[in-house]
Design a protein around this motif. Structure first.
Motif, PDB file in Angstrom:
ATOM      1  N   TRP A  97       0.945  -1.327   0.142  1.00 15.95           N
ATOM      2  CA  TRP A  97       0.031   0.197  -0.071  1.00 15.95           C
ATOM      3  C   TRP A  97       0.933   1.080  -0.057  1.00 15.95           C
ATOM      4  CZ3 TRP A  97       0.151   3.586   4.121  1.00 15.95           C
ATOM      5  CH2 TRP A  97      -0.543   4.516   3.807  1.00 15.95           C
ATOM      6  N   ALA A  98       1.839   1.272   0.932  1.00 20.88           N
ATOM      7  CA  ALA A  98       2.661   2.329   0.859  1.00 20.88           C
ATOM      8  C   ALA A  98       3.378   2.871  -0.478  1.00 20.88           C
ATOM      9  CB  ALA A  98       3.720   2.165   2.085  1.00 20.88           C
ATOM     10  N   GLU A  99       3.739   1.825  -1.142  1.00 16.60           N
ATOM     11  CA  GLU A  99       4.438   2.147  -2.432  1.00 16.60           C
ATOM     12  C   GLU A  99       3.485   2.826  -3.554  1.00 16.60           C
ATOM     13  OE1 GLU A  99       8.420  -0.412  -2.116  1.00 16.60           O
ATOM     14  OE2 GLU A  99       6.907  -1.254  -3.219  1.00 16.60           O
ATOM     15  N   THR A 100       2.170   2.741  -3.413  1.00 13.69           N
ATOM     16  CA  THR A 100       1.266   3.230  -4.273  1.00 13.69           C
ATOM     17  C   THR A 100       1.474   4.808  -4.258  1.00 13.69           C
ATOM     18  OG1 THR A 100      -0.445   3.577  -2.566  1.00 13.69           O
ATOM     19  CG2 THR A 100      -0.708   1.711  -3.710  1.00 13.69           C
ATOM     20  N   SER A 101       2.128   5.099  -3.173  1.00 12.93           N
ATOM     21  CA  SER A 101       2.632   6.729  -3.316  1.00 12.93           C
ATOM     22  C   SER A 101       3.459   7.058  -4.448  1.00 12.93           C
ATOM     23  CB  SER A 101       3.194   7.422  -1.886  1.00 12.93           C
ATOM     24  OG  SER A 101       2.181   7.128  -0.810  1.00 12.93           O
ATOM     25  N   PHE A 102       4.165   5.993  -4.963  1.00 12.52           N
ATOM     26  CA  PHE A 102       5.214   6.190  -5.904  1.00 12.52           C
ATOM     27  C   PHE A 102       4.698   6.936  -7.207  1.00 12.52           C
ATOM     28  CE2 PHE A 102       7.906   4.935  -9.471  1.00 12.52           C
ATOM     29  CZ  PHE A 102       9.109   5.492  -9.359  1.00 12.52           C
ATOM     30  N   MET A 103       3.736   6.186  -7.904  1.00  7.81           N
ATOM     31  CA  MET A 103       3.061   6.662  -8.821  1.00  7.81           C
ATOM     32  C   MET A 103       2.360   7.724  -8.807  1.00  7.81           C
ATOM     33  SD  MET A 103       4.298   4.965 -11.396  1.00  7.81           S
ATOM     34  CE  MET A 103       3.251   5.880 -12.582  1.00  7.81           C
ATOM     35  N   VAL A 105       3.299  10.263  -7.051  1.00  9.15           N
ATOM     36  CA  VAL A 105       4.257  11.445  -6.912  1.00  9.15           C
ATOM     37  C   VAL A 105       4.822  11.577  -8.555  1.00  9.15           C
ATOM     38  CG1 VAL A 105       6.315  12.244  -6.413  1.00  9.15           C
ATOM     39  CG2 VAL A 105       5.014  11.029  -4.618  1.00  9.15           C
ATOM     40  N   VAL A 106       5.073  10.250  -9.409  1.00  5.82           N
ATOM     41  CA  VAL A 106       5.580  10.385 -10.668  1.00  5.82           C
ATOM     42  C   VAL A 106       4.499  11.367 -11.329  1.00  5.82           C
ATOM     43  CG1 VAL A 106       6.140   9.128 -12.511  1.00  5.82           C
ATOM     44  CG2 VAL A 106       7.005   8.376 -10.390  1.00  5.82           C
ATOM     45  N   ALA A 142      -6.363  15.606  -8.676  1.00  5.87           N
ATOM     46  CA  ALA A 142      -6.568  14.393  -8.262  1.00  5.87           C
ATOM     47  C   ALA A 142      -5.581  13.571  -7.564  1.00  5.87           C
ATOM     48  CB  ALA A 142      -7.362  13.647  -9.077  1.00  5.87           C
ATOM     49  N   LYS A 143      -4.309  13.784  -7.931  1.00  4.16           N
ATOM     50  CA  LYS A 143      -3.308  12.560  -7.340  1.00  4.16           C
ATOM     51  C   LYS A 143      -2.691  13.382  -6.269  1.00  4.16           C
ATOM     52  CE  LYS A 143      -3.386   9.281 -10.177  1.00  4.16           C
ATOM     53  NZ  LYS A 143      -3.581   8.060  -9.761  1.00  4.16           N
ATOM     54  N   LEU A 182      10.761  10.653  -0.828  1.00  3.15           N
ATOM     55  CA  LEU A 182      11.855  11.507  -1.142  1.00  3.15           C
ATOM     56  C   LEU A 182      11.637  12.774  -2.020  1.00  3.15           C
ATOM     57  CD1 LEU A 182      14.757   8.801  -1.401  1.00  3.15           C
ATOM     58  CD2 LEU A 182      14.344  10.517   0.266  1.00  3.15           C
ATOM     59  N   PRO A 183      10.933  12.469  -3.312  1.00  2.00           N
ATOM     60  CA  PRO A 183      10.719  13.723  -4.154  1.00  2.00           C
ATOM     61  C   PRO A 183       9.638  14.711  -3.433  1.00  2.00           C
ATOM     62  CG  PRO A 183      10.243  11.723  -5.441  1.00  2.00           C
ATOM     63  CD  PRO A 183      10.517  11.278  -3.739  1.00  2.00           C
ATOM     64  N   VAL A 184       8.879  14.147  -2.548  1.00  2.00           N
ATOM     65  CA  VAL A 184       7.627  15.134  -1.869  1.00  2.00           C
ATOM     66  C   VAL A 184       8.680  16.194  -0.968  1.00  2.00           C
ATOM     67  CG1 VAL A 184       6.173  15.325  -0.172  1.00  2.00           C
ATOM     68  CG2 VAL A 184       6.155  13.372  -1.746  1.00  2.00           C
ATOM     69  N   ARG A 185       9.690  15.703  -0.264  1.00  2.00           N
ATOM     70  CA  ARG A 185      10.520  16.639   0.533  1.00  2.00           C
ATOM     71  C   ARG A 185      11.418  17.298  -0.167  1.00  2.00           C
ATOM     72  NH1 ARG A 185      13.534  14.335   6.072  1.00  2.00           N
ATOM     73  NH2 ARG A 185      11.423  15.284   6.949  1.00  2.00           N
ATOM     74  N   LEU A 186      11.951  16.927  -1.526  1.00  2.00           N
ATOM     75  CA  LEU A 186      12.930  17.712  -2.196  1.00  2.00           C
ATOM     76  C   LEU A 186      12.510  18.670  -3.095  1.00  2.00           C
ATOM     77  CD1 LEU A 186      15.202  14.583  -3.265  1.00  2.00           C
ATOM     78  CD2 LEU A 186      15.461  16.535  -1.307  1.00  2.00           C
ATOM     79  N   HIS A 187      11.059  18.403  -3.870  1.00  2.00           N
ATOM     80  CA  HIS A 187      10.655  19.352  -4.594  1.00  2.00           C
ATOM     81  C   HIS A 187       9.920  20.267  -3.987  1.00  2.00           C
ATOM     82  CE1 HIS A 187       8.568  20.739  -8.203  1.00  2.00           C
ATOM     83  NE2 HIS A 187       9.339  20.115  -8.910  1.00  2.00           N
ATOM     84  N   PRO A 188      10.001  21.843  -4.166  1.00  2.00           N
ATOM     85  CA  PRO A 188       9.345  22.761  -3.508  1.00  2.00           C
ATOM     86  C   PRO A 188       8.052  22.945  -3.709  1.00  2.00           C
ATOM     87  CG  PRO A 188      10.729  23.649  -5.573  1.00  2.00           C
ATOM     88  CD  PRO A 188      10.925  22.170  -5.250  1.00  2.00           C
ATOM     89  N   ALA A 189       7.542  22.385  -4.890  1.00  2.00           N
ATOM     90  CA  ALA A 189       5.856  22.358  -5.063  1.00  2.00           C
ATOM     91  C   ALA A 189       5.403  21.327  -4.180  1.00  2.00           C
ATOM     92  CB  ALA A 189       5.544  22.180  -6.478  1.00  2.00           C
ATOM     93  N   LEU A 190       5.855  20.028  -3.846  1.00  2.00           N
ATOM     94  CA  LEU A 190       5.297  19.112  -3.070  1.00  2.00           C
ATOM     95  C   LEU A 190       5.672  19.249  -1.478  1.00  2.00           C
ATOM     96  CD1 LEU A 190       5.896  16.114  -5.340  1.00  2.00           C
ATOM     97  CD2 LEU A 190       3.983  17.436  -5.007  1.00  2.00           C
ATOM     98  N   ARG A 191       6.717  20.020  -1.266  1.00  2.00           N
ATOM     99  CA  ARG A 191       7.149  20.063   0.202  1.00  2.00           C
ATOM    100  C   ARG A 191       5.969  20.677   1.029  1.00  2.00           C
ATOM    101  NH1 ARG A 191      11.518  23.474  -0.129  1.00  2.00           N
ATOM    102  NH2 ARG A 191      12.432  21.776  -1.417  1.00  2.00           N
TER     103      ARG A 191
END
Length: 303
Positions: A97-103, A105-106, A142-143, A182-191
């Protein structure tokens, strides 16, 4: 014990999951850096066609998919364990379930644009033909909400003050949940998605602090030479029963259910119910056995 050789690239979130496994178990390992996009001739020399990152090589045995890699590392180096007692079904369910976050974020990053270069985008278009990446921007709102829901659930899982998702010690569930973020923390639009949360950022710091163990760089040519000088380790367990019409020794094809991962053809070898193993002969690496997790992979008789 043969050396652990991880074929990966630095920006791969799934490779980060396995690098953290190395850190949690305090392992010494060799790093072979591979291209982000195809062609990947040294990787496919070992795998026979599978192209995803990362891949773990142990002598002449090659392990594909992080589920299979984590499993063999747990078997060879059981302490500290990736699997707390009593979580045989809970842990893989939570990890999946946790890895559903990957797509999620992509898709968001694709929709926002300006993150991936054209070479990367063209490579991924070839992996999943027919998918229109340009339409990803329509899915961004939506994502973002789906991702926010996942973050909220993780925050709630930590609400009782536990240090990690399943208790006081880190497990594979933590590593599976961490790498897509990781990209959530690194990208200013997602942080900003993390800013309202109290426990999740501190948990991310704890997971990051696990580190990567003892890493040493290695050239791909040396890794292939190691495979050529080694022999695959014989299977010593209880072979899984096979469906009617398929026997060990058959020439088979292994197909990842996820599009674009690349299929592998070889001789089906005895393996347990959790694994598929095929023997193949490579031009430079010689005889190798390629291992896949049973989950998400299909094996059929080759034409």
């Amino acid at each position: 014990m043969p050396e652990l050789i991880l074929h990966h690239y630095e920006m791969s979130p799934y490779a980060e999951k396995i690098r953290l496994v190395m850190g949690l178990k305090n392992l010494r390992w060799h790093s072979v850096l591979i291209p982000i996009v195809m062609p990947k001739p040294d990787l496919t020399e070992l795998t026979g066609g599978y192209r995803r990152t990362p891949t773990l090589q142990i002598g002449a045995d090659v392990y594909c998919d992080t589920k299979g890699i984590a499993r063999v590392l747990e078997r060879l180096h059981p302490e500290p364990s990736l699997h707390p007692p009593g979580t045989e079904a809970i842990l893989p369910g939570l990890s999946r379930w946790a890895e559903t976050s990957f797509m999620m974020v992509v898709t968001i990053l694709l929709g926002m644009g300006g993150v991936f270069d054209e070479a990367f985008l063209e490579d991924r278009r070839k992996m999943v033909p027919g998918v229109d990446f340009d339409k990803a921007k329509l899915l961004v709102p939506a994502k973002r909400l789906q991702l926010q829901a996942n973050l909220d659930r993780l925050e709630q899982q930590l609400a009782d003050g536990r240090r990690f998702l399943l208790g006081e010690a880190p497990s594979l569930a933590d590593l599976s949940a961490y790498h897509p973020l990781l990209p959530v923390r690194l990208h200013p639009a997602l942080r900003p998605l993390l800013e309202p949360l109290r426990r999740l950022p501190a948990w991310m710091d704890r997971v990051s602090g696990i580190g990567h163990g003892k890493r040493e760089e290695m050239e791909a040519a040396e890794a292939i030479a190691i495979a050529g000088d080694a022999r695959p380790v014989p299977f010593a367990g209880q072979p899984a029963p096979l469906p009617e019409g398929l026997v060990y020794g058959d020439r088979v094809a292994v197909f990842p259910e996820e599009p674009g991962s690349g299929s592998v053809v070889g001789e089906l070898l005895a393996s347990d119910v959790h694994e598929i193993a095929v023997r193949r002969h490579a031009e430079r690496a010689g005889e190798v056995v390629v291992h896949f997790p049973r989950e998400d992979y299909l094996v059929v008789r080759a034409a």
